[in-house]
Design an enzyme around this catalytic site. Sequence first.
Site, PDB file in Angstrom:
ATOM      1  N   GLY A 242      -7.443  38.949  29.915  1.00 39.96           N
ATOM      2  CA  GLY A 242      -8.530  39.925  30.002  1.00 39.96           C
ATOM      3  C   GLY A 242      -9.468  39.575  31.132  1.00 39.96           C
ATOM      4  O   GLY A 242      -9.064  38.986  32.135  1.00 39.96           O
ATOM      5  N   SER A 243     -10.749  39.894  30.933  1.00 36.36           N
ATOM      6  CA  SER A 243     -11.718  39.706  32.020  1.00 36.36           C
ATOM      7  C   SER A 243     -12.070  38.225  32.203  1.00 36.36           C
ATOM      8  O   SER A 243     -11.882  37.408  31.289  1.00 36.36           O
ATOM      9  CB  SER A 243     -12.994  40.483  31.711  1.00 36.36           C
ATOM     10  OG  SER A 243     -13.648  39.863  30.626  1.00 36.36           O
ATOM     11  N   GLY A 247     -12.623  35.277  29.366  1.00 32.97           N
ATOM     12  CA  GLY A 247     -11.868  34.021  29.443  1.00 32.97           C
ATOM     13  C   GLY A 247     -12.784  32.808  29.522  1.00 32.97           C
ATOM     14  O   GLY A 247     -12.509  31.766  28.931  1.00 32.97           O
ATOM     15  N   GLU A 264      -5.208  34.072  31.346  1.00 31.78           N
ATOM     16  CA  GLU A 264      -4.672  34.947  32.399  1.00 31.78           C
ATOM     17  C   GLU A 264      -5.731  36.029  32.594  1.00 31.78           C
ATOM     18  O   GLU A 264      -5.808  36.982  31.817  1.00 31.78           O
ATOM     19  CB  GLU A 264      -3.318  35.503  31.962  1.00 31.78           C
ATOM     20  CG  GLU A 264      -2.519  36.090  33.102  1.00 31.78           C
ATOM     21  CD  GLU A 264      -2.523  37.595  33.070  1.00 31.78           C
ATOM     22  OE1 GLU A 264      -3.200  38.178  33.935  1.00 31.78           O
ATOM     23  OE2 GLU A 264      -1.872  38.182  32.195  1.00 31.78           O
ATOM     24  N   CYS A 298      -3.621  43.819  36.007  1.00 30.64           N
ATOM     25  CA  CYS A 298      -4.294  42.659  36.590  1.00 30.64           C
ATOM     26  C   CYS A 298      -3.645  42.327  37.936  1.00 30.64           C
ATOM     27  O   CYS A 298      -4.244  41.652  38.766  1.00 30.64           O
ATOM     28  CB  CYS A 298      -4.296  41.478  35.639  1.00 30.64           C
ATOM     29  SG  CYS A 298      -2.699  41.023  35.083  1.00 30.64           S
TER      30      CYS A 298
END
Length: 508
Positions: A242-243, A247, A264, A298
């Site tokens: 995610g963002s 993270g 990730e 992403c």
Amino acid sequence: MTHSQILRRLGLADQPLGVAIGSRYSVGDGPAIPTYSPIDGAVLASVGSARSTEVDSATYAARDAFHRWRMVPAPARGELVRRFSLVLRDHKEVLGALVTLEVGKIRAEAEGEVQEMIDVCDFAVGLSRQLYGKTIQSERPDHRLMEQWHPLGPVGVISAFNFPVAVWAWNAALALVCGDPVVWKPSEKAPLCAFACHCLLQSVVASYDLAPDALSCVVNGGREVGQSLAASHDLPLVSATGSVAMGRSVGQVVAGRLGRSLLELGGNNALIVTPTADLDLALKAITFAAVGTTGQRCTTLRRLIVHYSIKDALVDRLKRSYDTIKIGDPQEEGVLIGPLIDEDAAVMMVHSLKEARAQGGTVYGGERLVEGMPSGAYVHPAIVEIRHDAPVVHKETFAPILYVMTYDDFEEAVAVQNEVPQGLSSAIFTGDVCEAERFCSASGSDCGIANVNIGTSGAEIGGAFGGEKDTGGGRESGSDSWKSYMRRATNTINYGHALPLAQGIQFE
Ligand code: UN1
């Protein structure tokens, strides 16, 4: 297929949805969260959510399941994943239809995502007969030094809306063959996809006598649910996609209890086009990478670094190609760009384009499309000619905005490619083998993915997937990513009758 047919075929019509602990389904004690289709804003379902005590129940059940599952031989664990891959093959179309409905991906990309699940299952099945440790030469006579990889424990998975099924599968398929149950917090924007995956897996678990019931758990909810997973001592590994902000917060909580995290996070992916590039090829790659999934991968291409001598020609062709792309209902044949996930995403896109203009950028496209469209957030993709060091270029906006900048010499292009905080994916188009190799070398791209003559997105599952810097450093999917899901034990075995000490130490 109508909405209700899709939900019924995936087993979602028969269960209360909110918390699933193996075969036990409940709505959960947390607030109900409506899930909308980004295609037209229709409410698809109201899905319940978990309170932290329910997250604890799930992680506890998963730990219990772990104690049985770790004793099942790895190839027999692989058999479960093999059966799951067959169920996925049977449900590829309907699960793809749900992905389209819930997150707005076009059909081809939605089914491609399910194919990614099948591929990683096949990969994991092969791994289940491997998971090799090494035997190392011992310095002592009659000794054996070796490594074994053992199951780690239940894995917490936090996933984003943009890959609502595949990212879980990357984690789940590996975790399951490695001996680890999975507790999943999906995006609040895509809970139906999560429960559909769970129901499909559960159908296999229920008919496999070696599999404990709570191998798979889903806890729907927002930030607090993610924080509860991060804080849980029952989960030695938390894998979060995610963002960067998410993270950072999850990573810190997991590190605080000395757990492992696999992150990730954001990408700000660039593609360099050199004067020797095959421009026809580059054009196709750029278009798919920049506007595919409506710019919400992403791995989406966000920065185009073009040699000044070919910039005008390339940008002209790109604009012409953007003008012909069909935007609209992703269920319709021929549409290549569906809606953004929601209004907030559209607002963010407008905001970034405003910032880009204020920072000297020239914007082509980017308008909101309303006329003749369903009531979702449909936008024209944007091309923005701008300086490489404009602040807006250095942040990830999850929308189809492609920043175009020029370079003069190769080293400068690589420096521009590397100057952003994120480090996920990168690519170069060149006919010059030296440039290609330099791009892939230690002083080239600093990203986890560096491609030559293909775009930044659409990675195969066989390679390790992830990136450096603010992208978080984690690796999922192929290669030896499985090692993150296991614990390594180093064993020294003395099969002699003396006790020689290492380093020649005498202790008598
Ligand atoms: C993501 O956007 O989080 O390489 C994953 C790709 C896909 C995975 C993207 N295989 O674009």
